[in-house]
Design a protein around this motif. Structure first.
Motif, PDB file in Angstrom:
ATOM      1  N   SER A 183      -7.483   4.680  -5.454  1.00  0.00           N
ATOM      2  CA  SER A 183      -7.019   5.069  -4.111  1.00  0.00           C
ATOM      3  C   SER A 183      -7.642   6.377  -3.623  1.00  0.00           C
ATOM      4  CB  SER A 183      -5.488   5.193  -4.088  1.00  0.00           C
ATOM      5  OG  SER A 183      -5.035   6.064  -5.100  1.00  0.00           O
ATOM      6  N   CYS A 184      -8.823   6.704  -4.178  1.00  0.00           N
ATOM      7  CA  CYS A 184      -9.594   7.846  -3.699  1.00  0.00           C
ATOM      8  C   CYS A 184     -10.977   7.343  -3.297  1.00  0.00           C
ATOM      9  CB  CYS A 184      -9.714   8.921  -4.782  1.00  0.00           C
ATOM     10  SG  CYS A 184      -8.126   9.580  -5.363  1.00  0.00           S
ATOM     11  N   TRP A 185     -11.454   7.693  -2.138  1.00  0.00           N
ATOM     12  CA  TRP A 185     -12.705   7.163  -1.566  1.00  0.00           C
ATOM     13  C   TRP A 185     -13.678   8.299  -1.293  1.00  0.00           C
ATOM     14  CZ3 TRP A 185     -13.470   6.530   4.243  1.00  0.00           C
ATOM     15  CH2 TRP A 185     -14.699   5.887   4.530  1.00  0.00           C
ATOM     16  N   ASP A 186     -14.965   8.033  -1.484  1.00  0.00           N
ATOM     17  CA  ASP A 186     -15.974   9.088  -1.273  1.00  0.00           C
ATOM     18  C   ASP A 186     -16.206   9.392   0.201  1.00  0.00           C
ATOM     19  OD1 ASP A 186     -17.612   7.045  -0.320  1.00  0.00           O
ATOM     20  OD2 ASP A 186     -19.050   7.140  -1.970  1.00  0.00           O
ATOM     21  N   GLY A 187     -15.577   8.642   1.090  1.00  0.00           N
ATOM     22  CA  GLY A 187     -15.642   8.908   2.524  1.00  0.00           C
ATOM     23  C   GLY A 187     -16.917   8.424   3.202  1.00  0.00           C
ATOM     24  N   GLN A 188     -17.827   7.777   2.450  1.00  0.00           N
ATOM     25  CA  GLN A 188     -19.106   7.357   3.028  1.00  0.00           C
ATOM     26  C   GLN A 188     -19.445   5.886   2.769  1.00  0.00           C
ATOM     27  OE1 GLN A 188     -22.213   9.955   1.675  1.00  0.00           O
ATOM     28  NE2 GLN A 188     -21.213  11.813   2.420  1.00  0.00           N
ATOM     29  N   ASN A 189     -19.328   5.467   1.541  1.00  0.00           N
ATOM     30  CA  ASN A 189     -19.822   4.142   1.137  1.00  0.00           C
ATOM     31  C   ASN A 189     -18.709   3.102   1.075  1.00  0.00           C
ATOM     32  OD1 ASN A 189     -22.657   4.957   0.449  1.00  0.00           O
ATOM     33  ND2 ASN A 189     -21.546   6.296  -0.974  1.00  0.00           N
TER      34      ASN A 189
ATOM     35  N   CYS B 276      -6.394  13.288  -5.518  1.00  0.00           N
ATOM     36  CA  CYS B 276      -7.819  12.928  -5.650  1.00  0.00           C
ATOM     37  C   CYS B 276      -8.646  14.148  -6.013  1.00  0.00           C
ATOM     38  CB  CYS B 276      -8.327  12.339  -4.342  1.00  0.00           C
ATOM     39  SG  CYS B 276      -7.574  10.763  -3.902  1.00  0.00           S
ATOM     40  N   GLN B 277      -9.691  13.941  -6.724  1.00  0.00           N
ATOM     41  CA  GLN B 277     -10.609  15.008  -7.098  1.00  0.00           C
ATOM     42  C   GLN B 277     -11.400  15.459  -5.883  1.00  0.00           C
ATOM     43  OE1 GLN B 277     -14.128  13.475  -9.413  1.00  0.00           O
ATOM     44  NE2 GLN B 277     -13.012  11.518  -9.305  1.00  0.00           N
ATOM     45  N   ASP B 278     -12.040  16.598  -5.992  1.00  0.00           N
ATOM     46  CA  ASP B 278     -12.839  17.130  -4.892  1.00  0.00           C
ATOM     47  C   ASP B 278     -13.948  16.143  -4.510  1.00  0.00           C
ATOM     48  OD1 ASP B 278     -11.317  19.396  -4.941  1.00  0.00           O
ATOM     49  OD2 ASP B 278     -12.780  20.597  -6.093  1.00  0.00           O
ATOM     50  N   GLY B 279     -14.180  16.043  -3.219  1.00  0.00           N
ATOM     51  CA  GLY B 279     -15.217  15.153  -2.720  1.00  0.00           C
ATOM     52  C   GLY B 279     -14.703  13.753  -2.416  1.00  0.00           C
ATOM     53  N   PHE B 280     -13.448  13.473  -2.729  1.00  0.00           N
ATOM     54  CA  PHE B 280     -12.852  12.155  -2.466  1.00  0.00           C
ATOM     55  C   PHE B 280     -11.644  12.310  -1.545  1.00  0.00           C
ATOM     56  CE2 PHE B 280     -15.465  11.188  -6.036  1.00  0.00           C
ATOM     57  CZ  PHE B 280     -15.760   9.825  -5.962  1.00  0.00           C
ATOM     58  N   THR B 281     -11.444  11.319  -0.721  1.00  0.00           N
ATOM     59  CA  THR B 281     -10.362  11.298   0.265  1.00  0.00           C
ATOM     60  C   THR B 281      -9.287  10.309  -0.150  1.00  0.00           C
ATOM     61  OG1 THR B 281     -11.915  11.838   2.045  1.00  0.00           O
ATOM     62  CG2 THR B 281      -9.818  10.840   2.691  1.00  0.00           C
ATOM     63  N   ALA B 282      -8.018  10.679   0.016  1.00  0.00           N
ATOM     64  CA  ALA B 282      -6.906   9.791  -0.336  1.00  0.00           C
ATOM     65  C   ALA B 282      -6.811   8.648   0.673  1.00  0.00           C
ATOM     66  CB  ALA B 282      -5.607  10.579  -0.382  1.00  0.00           C
TER      67      ALA B 282
ATOM     68  N   PHE C 137       0.858  -1.181   0.000  1.00  0.00           N
ATOM     69  CA  PHE C 137       0.000   0.000   0.000  1.00  0.00           C
ATOM     70  C   PHE C 137       0.899   1.238   0.000  1.00  0.00           C
ATOM     71  CE2 PHE C 137      -2.449  -3.426   1.850  1.00  0.00           C
ATOM     72  CZ  PHE C 137      -3.724  -3.270   1.318  1.00  0.00           C
ATOM     73  N   HIS C 138       0.533   2.243  -0.797  1.00  0.00           N
ATOM     74  CA  HIS C 138       1.400   3.399  -1.014  1.00  0.00           C
ATOM     75  C   HIS C 138       0.650   4.711  -0.805  1.00  0.00           C
ATOM     76  CE1 HIS C 138       4.668   1.005  -2.961  1.00  0.00           C
ATOM     77  NE2 HIS C 138       3.632   0.203  -3.239  1.00  0.00           N
ATOM     78  N   GLY C 139       1.469   5.732  -0.502  1.00  0.00           N
ATOM     79  CA  GLY C 139       0.982   7.096  -0.510  1.00  0.00           C
ATOM     80  C   GLY C 139       1.002   7.642  -1.926  1.00  0.00           C
ATOM     81  N   HIS C 140       0.276   8.727  -2.184  1.00  0.00           N
ATOM     82  CA  HIS C 140       0.208   9.314  -3.526  1.00  0.00           C
ATOM     83  C   HIS C 140      -0.226  10.772  -3.428  1.00  0.00           C
ATOM     84  CE1 HIS C 140      -4.247   8.738  -3.355  1.00  0.00           C
ATOM     85  NE2 HIS C 140      -3.893   7.635  -2.696  1.00  0.00           N
TER      86      HIS C 140
ATOM     87  N   HIS D 189     -17.988   4.468  -5.741  1.00  0.00           N
ATOM     88  CA  HIS D 189     -17.616   4.961  -4.413  1.00  0.00           C
ATOM     89  C   HIS D 189     -16.110   5.184  -4.286  1.00  0.00           C
ATOM     90  CE1 HIS D 189     -16.832   0.694  -4.243  1.00  0.00           C
ATOM     91  NE2 HIS D 189     -16.267   0.797  -3.044  1.00  0.00           N
ATOM     92  N   THR D 190     -15.369   4.781  -5.315  1.00  0.00           N
ATOM     93  CA  THR D 190     -13.917   5.010  -5.349  1.00  0.00           C
ATOM     94  C   THR D 190     -13.543   5.627  -6.696  1.00  0.00           C
ATOM     95  OG1 THR D 190     -13.462   2.801  -6.227  1.00  0.00           O
ATOM     96  CG2 THR D 190     -13.459   3.063  -3.812  1.00  0.00           C
ATOM     97  N   ALA D 191     -12.303   6.089  -6.795  1.00  0.00           N
ATOM     98  CA  ALA D 191     -11.824   6.672  -8.055  1.00  0.00           C
ATOM     99  C   ALA D 191     -10.303   6.640  -8.075  1.00  0.00           C
ATOM    100  CB  ALA D 191     -12.329   8.104  -8.208  1.00  0.00           C
ATOM    101  N   PHE D 192      -9.759   6.702  -9.278  1.00  0.00           N
ATOM    102  CA  PHE D 192      -8.304   6.820  -9.414  1.00  0.00           C
ATOM    103  C   PHE D 192      -7.901   8.290  -9.253  1.00  0.00           C
ATOM    104  CE2 PHE D 192      -8.699   2.716 -11.632  1.00  0.00           C
ATOM    105  CZ  PHE D 192      -7.608   2.035 -11.067  1.00  0.00           C
TER     106      PHE D 192
END
Length: 461
Positions: free
Chosen positions: A366-372, A391-397, A300-303, A381-384
Motif C-alpha cells: 500500500s505504498c506507491w512510488d508515485g510514478q510507475n 511508508c518509507q521515504d520516496g513512497f506515497t500511501a 480498502f483501508h487507511g494505514h 514500484h510498490t512496497a509494504f
C-alpha cells in the motif's frame, strides 16, 4: 612345201608362248592377291609384287609409316577398289595362308577388345558416378533426416519447456497442514494488515470466471500461470487483457468498478474438476473439484499516520509469490485462519474444527512510488509499509487492499490451492493480483471515505 613347213614350225611356238603368258599372268594375280592380303596389315602391295620381304614391311610399320598410311584416305579408296581381288585373296588365304587369317582375326579381336574395354570403362565410370550420386543422395537424405530428427527433438523440448515443471508434480505434504488449535494467537503474520482510519468496501461477488492465465506476470501467454485463477470484478480478464480491453469490459462489482481481482482456486481433492487432461488442470498437477468461496470480502483501508492518495487508474499490484517453494520463500505472504479463530494466523493449511470455516487472507502492498503503474518485476514500484503502517521515504500511501476468502472446508487434509507444478501446492505460494480500473471519481470517493475515517460500501463516485 617348205613354206608350209615353216608355218607348222611357228604354230607350236606361238601356242607355247601363249600358255607361258597365261602362266605368268596367273602367277602375278596370285602374288598380287597375297600381297594385298599382307598389305591389309600395313604392308605395301606394290613392294610385295616387286619381291620385297615381309621383314621390310615390318620395319616400315615400326617406323610408324604404316600407322600414318592407315589413316590416309587414299588407302581407304584403294581398299575399296580392290574389294573383289581381296575376296579372291581371302579364298587363297584359306587354302594356304591360315597364319595371315589368324593375324587378321587377331587384329579385329584386339580392336573389339579395346572397344569393349572402353565400353566397360565408360560403364564403370557411369556406375561409379551413379554410385557416388547415390552415396551423395543417401548422405544428404541422412543429413536431412538427422536435421528433421533434431528439429523434432528441439520442438519436443520447446513444447516441454513451454510448460515447465510437470516432471515434478506432487500433492501437498502432510506437514503443510496444521490444526488451528495448535497455532498460538498472534493477530497477524507477514506483511500488511495493519490499518488505521476508515475503509471502503466493494461487493464484486464470489467468482465471476476462471482460467489459468496471468496477464500481469505472463502477458499474452495462454496457461501462463499453470494453475487456475478465480476472478471477480472485470468480466474479461485473460492472458490478452490490457488497459484498453479492461476499460471496455463489464464488471461483477455492484458499483460499476471495472477493476480486476484474482487468486488461485482452492480445490476439494475428493472431487473431480472440469479441467481433467487440460493445461492448468491435471496436466499441471491441479486436480479436484474447484471450490467457490462462500463469501469474498474486498476492502480498502487507511494505514499509518498519513492520509492516502486515490488509486491511479491502471495501477497494477501483486502480493505473495506463486513460486515461493522453489525460491526459498522469497516474497511469500500467505495467511490462513479459521472463522472463530481469526486471532490465529498461519502460513500452513489450517484444519478447522466443526462449525468453523477456512479463510484465506490476502494483503497487498500500500505504498506507491508515485510514478510507475507497473515495474519489470511487478513489485518494485510498490512496497509494504512498516509495522506501524507508514511508508518509507520516496513512497506515497495509497489505500491498502485487503481480501478475505471464506470456504466450506473439506474434511481432513483433502484440500489445497492450485500451484505451478514444481511448487507442489505448498500453502506459502498463495498470492493475489490486482489492477485498478476505477474511474478517477470512484477512486477519489474511496480515498475521501478512508481519510474521513468512515466505513463505506460500493461508493459510486
Amino acid at each position: 612345201m617348205p613354206r608350209r613347213g615353216r608355218h607348222r614350225t611357228r604354230l607350236p611356238f606361238r601356242l607355247i608362248a601363249a600358255v607361258a603368258a597365261l602362266l605368268v599372268g596367273g602367277t602375278a594375280v596370285v602374288l598380287g592377291g597375297t600381297a594385298l592380303a599382307k598389305g591389309s596389315h600395313g604392308g605395301n602391295a606394290i613392294s610385295s609384287l616387286a619381291g620385297k620381304s615381309s621383314s621390310d614391311g615390318s620395319s616400315s610399320s615400326d617406323k610408324g609409316d604404316g600407322s600414318k598410311d592407315s589413316g590416309d584416305s587414299g588407302d581407304s579408296k584403294d581398299s575399296s577398289d580392290g574389294g573383289k581381288d581381296s575376296g579372291s585373296g581371302s579364298k587363297d588365304s584359306s587354302s594356304g595362308g591360315s597364319g595371315d587369317k589368324g593375324s587378321s582375326d587377331s587384329g579385329s579381336s584386339d580392336s573389339s577388345g579395346k572397344d569393349g574395354k572402353n565400353d566397360q570403362g565408360n560403364q564403370d565410370g557411369q556406375n561409379k558416378d551413379k554410385k557416388n550420386n547415390n552415396n551423395e543422395n543417401n548422405n544428404n537424405d541422412k543429413k536431412n533426416n538427422d536435421n528433421n530428427n533434431n528439429n523434432d527433438k528441439n520442438n519436443k523440448n520447446n513444447k516441454n519447456d513451454e510448460f515447465a515443471g510437470r516432471d515434478k508434480i506432487a500433492p501437498a505434504g502432510g506437514d503443510d497442514f496444521v490444526d488451528i488449535n495448535n497455532v498460538a494467537p498472534n493477530g497477524n503474520i507477514g506483511n500488511g494488515g495493519v490499518f488505521s482510519g476508515g475503509s471502503s468496501a466493494v461487493d464484486c461477488g464470489v467468482s465471476d470466471h476462471n482460467n489459468s492465465d496471468n496477464f500481469i506476470a505472463a502477458p499474452g501467454k495462454r496457461n501462463g500461470a499453470q494453475h487456475v485463477h478465480d476472478y471477480v470484478g472485470n468480466n474479461s480478464t485473460n492472458a490478452n487483457s490490457d488497459d484498453g480491453s479492461l476499460n471496455a469490459a463489464g464488471t461483477s462489482c455492484a458499483n460499476g468498478d471495472k477493476s480486476t481481482f484474482y487468486w488461485p482456486v482452492l480445490r476439494d481433492l475428493n472431487g473431480q474438476g472440469p479441467d481433467v487432461g487440460q493445461d492448468g488442470g491435471s496436466k499441471d498437477g491441479n486436480v479436484g473439484s474447484i471450490l467457490k468461496p462462500t463469501s469474498v470480502q474486498i476492502s480498502f483501508h487507511g494505514h499509518g499516520d498519513e492520509k492516502v492518495t486515490a488509486l491511479p487508474t491502471n495501477l497494477k499490484i501483486i502480493t505473495g509469490n506463486a513460486k515461493a517453494k522453489v525460491q526459498d520463500g522469497k516474497n511469500a505472504n500467505a495467511k490462513y485462519t479459521c472463522t472463530g479463530f481469526t486471532d490465529r494466523v498461519t502460513s500452513k493449511y489450517p484444519i478447522c474444527p466443526a462449525g468453523s470455516h477456512l479463510q484465506r487472507i490476502i494483503d497487498f502492498p500500500s505504498c506507491w512510488d508515485g510514478q510507475n503503474l507497473d515495474s519489470k518485476d511487478h513489485i518494485s514500484h510498490t512496497a509494504f509499509p512498516d509495522e506501524k503502517g507508514n511508508c518509507q521515504d520516496g513512497f506515497t500511501a495509497i489505500p491498502a487492499l485487503h481480501e478475505v476468502l471464506t470456504y466450506d472446508q473439506p474434511a481432513g487434509k483433502a484440500f489445497s490451492i492450485d500451484s505451478f507444478p514444481d511448487n507442489q501446492h505448498d500453502p506459502i505460494t498463495d498470492h493475489g493480483d490486482f489492477q485498478s480500473v476505477e474511474t478517477p471519481e470512484q477512486a477519489k470517493a474511496a480515498a475521501d471515505c478512508i481519510n474521513s475515517n468512515k466505513n463505506c460500501t460500493n461508493v459510486a463516485g
